[in-house]
Design an enzyme around this catalytic site. Structure first.
Site, mmCIF file in Angstrom:
data_model
loop_
_atom_site.group_PDB
_atom_site.id
_atom_site.type_symbol
_atom_site.label_atom_id
_atom_site.label_comp_id
_atom_site.label_asym_id
_atom_site.label_seq_id
_atom_site.Cartn_x
_atom_site.Cartn_y
_atom_site.Cartn_z
ATOM 1 C CE LYS A 6 -10.123 -11.549 2.741
ATOM 2 N NZ LYS A 6 -10.815 -12.770 2.265
ATOM 3 C CB SER A 62 -13.585 -14.123 1.349
ATOM 4 O OG SER A 62 -13.793 -12.739 1.181
ATOM 5 C CB VAL A 68 4.090 0.898 3.785
ATOM 6 C CG1 VAL A 68 2.615 0.897 4.101
ATOM 7 C CG2 VAL A 68 4.345 0.385 2.364
ATOM 8 N N GLY A 69 6.807 3.072 2.989
ATOM 9 C CA GLY A 69 8.268 3.174 2.959
ATOM 10 C C GLY A 69 8.955 2.496 1.796
ATOM 11 C CE LYS A 70 5.055 0.843 -2.723
ATOM 12 N NZ LYS A 70 4.067 1.412 -1.777
ATOM 13 C CB THR A 71 10.139 5.807 -2.337
ATOM 14 O OG1 THR A 71 9.024 5.559 -3.203
ATOM 15 C CG2 THR A 71 11.146 6.679 -3.054
ATOM 16 N N PRO A 110 0.842 -1.209 0.000
ATOM 17 C CG PRO A 110 0.034 -1.004 2.177
ATOM 18 C CD PRO A 110 0.750 -1.951 1.273
ATOM 19 N N PRO A 111 0.292 2.401 -0.307
ATOM 20 C CG PRO A 111 -1.238 4.121 -0.698
ATOM 21 C CD PRO A 111 -1.107 2.629 -0.728
#
Length: 650
Positions: free
Chosen positions: A598, A555, A214-217, A211-212
């Site tokens: 989930k 689900s 969260v520290g990927k970059t 998700p946006p």
């Protein structure tokens, strides 16, 4: 001119008077016409040149003749410049010859007039060209003596330097950004996985999912800094980190422009550099893949790249080189600079490691791209992770936090970037109030009031609108859904009423939840009779997904079934337990996707327990904290954990 006329035409030099004109013979008009034509020739060529021309053409004797026929012959030879023109025309032929003579004189006059006009324009153009050339020589001389700078360019440079010296408070987010991998919160597994693939003698291409915020970059940047310090990695101390966002990357399929891979500017239409365009040499423009040579090319939102551009990028990744072509390139041209010759002959180097980040699911990315890269998943941040990020940010800003501030911010966002943004806004609000009140500078404390004001002005909503409760309820249960990489709790409720006529009951469901959820409802209805012994046709059953949340997968089947059984049997269900799983018509719980997301969604909603399909148990990572995860294989097992009475006995 009169004297020359007298020499050539002594008998015709003086025009007769009006009185004498009436007594002249019929040839007099012809002679006057011949004399007028001779005068016109004298104007065209000039009197002296005409006499010389008559001598060269041997027509002086004919011009002095008293016979009009011979004079006409002389005029025709002068006009045609042909001494062999003849013979002497008869008196009857003279009018025809004169008419032809007039036509040729008219053509010569028109040509002469046009030539004079053209010559005048040519002279004007040559003068203008000469002035331009002199001006260009002067400018070139000035440039060589003074360089490219002038008072105007100096002023623009001073203005730009003055702008560079000014800084606003936008640097707050730079202070709050992690500066080392140890500062990254909640992504320990992802960080280790990236370092294992980057900080290696043979680094791999990597795709980061998550998700946006969260520290990927941030992790990608810091991973390169870490790899530079390890001796066995191929990254030099100055290895570049080139960053680009695929959503803002614009390119042309005709290769007129391609900032990622590079392009060629032809010398005619695209405007190559002047010194190259003047000699017809195309100019290669190297792209970001060459800028990243020897380092890392980071493409954020890599899933947004156009499919054709993705294929071109994959070719470069395989060849580690970019090739260039141009119809204007001539390898035999001696004026081609050596660097351009080398680019067209060998291509440009592009040996880099690709790190792509995306918020899309893996199925949405190109299989060819995925097959060439390792995949690392970033986990959604838990409320505890967000609270830690807020506390770290407060320490960097050197401010104190009132008790509960970090948890309050964590309840409104799951993004680390958004959390520190709220903290920075609250910090700014405190500083503004201190300045407004004239308070002395001192320690700064961010309270819940400032954070609440930021939340209200930003119209933020809680992450989990449906919260767990310790009070059991009948016909109400929490299911779980996933949107992107973010899990959330979904409130499902059921109400049952006796049908007005036995066997004519109805089954209703809100259509906004989606067709898959409706299929889950009918599967659940087939199981209810076997569990409760009651026929649903004797009841009016209403099932509702609160808020109309769309459920794209099956689900929700177990949650729907539990809510219906609870409503029919009037047995309360625990409100601190969330469930997920597809239900079969035989009452078995089938596996579903997105289990890890989930679990995070259930934790975010404050659940103490989550029921998942037994077949999904192997997907669980070790060390799950703050929530109990229970695999179940059948409906009976699920009832044993969620019925309030059974839970109390346990």
């Amino acid at each position: 001119m009169k004297e020359i006329f007298e020499k050539l035409l002594p008998d015709q030099a003086e025009p007769p008077s009006r009185a004498r004109r009436k007594k002249q013979d019929p040839d007099e008009a012809l002679r006057r016409e011949i004399s007028a034509l001779f005068g016109l020739l004298a104007q065209i060529y000039g009197a002296d040149r005409l006499v010389l021309k008559a001598g060269k053409l041997q027509v002086l004797t004919l011009l002095r003749s008293n016979r009009p026929e011979e004079q006409v012959l002389a005029l025709m030879r002068l006009v045609t410049e042909d001494p062999s023109w003849g013979p002497v025309p008869t008196k009857a032929e003279v009018p025809t010859v004169l008419a032809d003579l007039k036509d040729q004189l008219a053509d010569q006059l028109a040509r002469r007039t046009l030539e004079e006009q053209l010559e005048k324009r040519v002279q004007e153009k040559m003068a203008q060209r000469q002035e331009d050339y002199v001006r260009e020589i002067r400018l070139q001389t000035l440039r060589e003596e003074q360089g490219p700078e002038n008072p105007q360019t100096q002023r623009r440079l001073e203005q730009l330097q003055a702008l560079e010296s000014k800084r606003l408070s936008g640097s707050a987010l730079e202070i709050l950004r992690p500066s080392t991998l140890a500062d990254v919160v909640g992504q320990e597994k992802a960080v280790r996985a990236i370092l294992a693939k980057i900080a290696s003698p043979f680094p791999q291409h990597v795709i980061l999912y998550g998700p946006p915020g969260v520290g990927k970059t941030t992790v990608a940047r810091l991973a390169l800094e870490h790899a530079r310090q390890i001796r066995h990695t191929p990254f030099a101390a100055d290895a570049p980190f080139v960053e680009v966002n695929a959503t803002t990357l614009r390119w042309d399929a005709r290769e007129i422009t391609n900032p990622l891979l590079g392009s060629v500017h032809d010398p005619i239409y695209q405007g190559a550099r002047k010194d190259l365009a003047e000699t017809g040499i195309p100019e290669p423009k190297l792209g970001l893949v060459t800028d990243a040579h020897g380092g890392i090319l980071f493409i954020d939102e890599v899933g947004e790249l156009a499919p054709l551009l993705q294929n071109k990028l994959l070719k470069v990744m395989e060849d580690k080189r970019v090739t260039f072509e141009s119809a204007y390139y001539d390898p035999t041209d001696p004026h081609v600079p050596e660097w351009i010759r080398q680019v067209f002959a060998k291509g440009a180097p592009a040996d880099f490691v690709l790190i792509g980040a995306t918020t899309r699911s893996p199925e949405e990315l190109s299989p060819a791209l995925r097959s060439r890269a390792a995949e690392v998943f970033f986990e959604p941040l838990s409320p505890g992770d967000v609270a830690r990020i807020v506390e770290q940010g407060a320490a960097r800003l050197e401010v104190a936090l009132e008790s509960g501030v970090a948890d309050l911010i964590a309840s409104y966002t799951i993004e680390g970037r958004k959390a520190v943004g709220i903290l920075a806004d609250a910090y700014g609000l405190v500083m503004y109030r201190q300045a407004e009140e004239g308070a002395a500078e001192g320690p700064v404390t961010v309270t819940r009031n400032e954070v609440q004001e930021v939340i209200q002005t930003g119209r933020l909503v809680p992450n989990a609108p449906h919260r767990a409760s310790a009070v059991p309820e009948i016909g109400r249960v929490f299911g779980l859904g996933v949107s992107g990489y973010i899990g959330s709790a979904i409130e499902i409720e059921a109400a049952v009423f006796p049908a007005r006529e036995p066997g004519k009951g109805s089954l209703r469901f809100n259509d906004t939840a989606g067709s898959m959820a409706k299929d889950s409802l009918f599967n659940a209805a087939a199981v209810v009779r076997g569990v409760t012994g009651k026929d649903l046709h004797d009841f009016d059953v209403h099932v509702n997904v609160v808020g109309g949340g769309r459920i794209d997968g099956p689900s929700a089947g177990l949650a729907i079934l539990l809510s219906m059984i609870s409503a029919i049997t009037e047995q309360p269900l625990r409100q601190d337990v969330a469930v997920t799983g597809e239900i079969s018509i035989r009452g078995t719980v089938k596996p579903v996707g997105g289990v890890y997301e989930k679990i995070n969604g259930a934790r975010q909603a404050g659940m103490t327990k989550i029921l998942i399909p037994h077949d999904n148990a192997r997907e669980l990572p070790p060390g799950i904290q703050s929530i109990e995860v229970v695999p179940v294989a059948t409906l009976e097992e699920a009832l044993g954990h969620i019925l309030a009475s059974a839970g109390q006995q346990a």
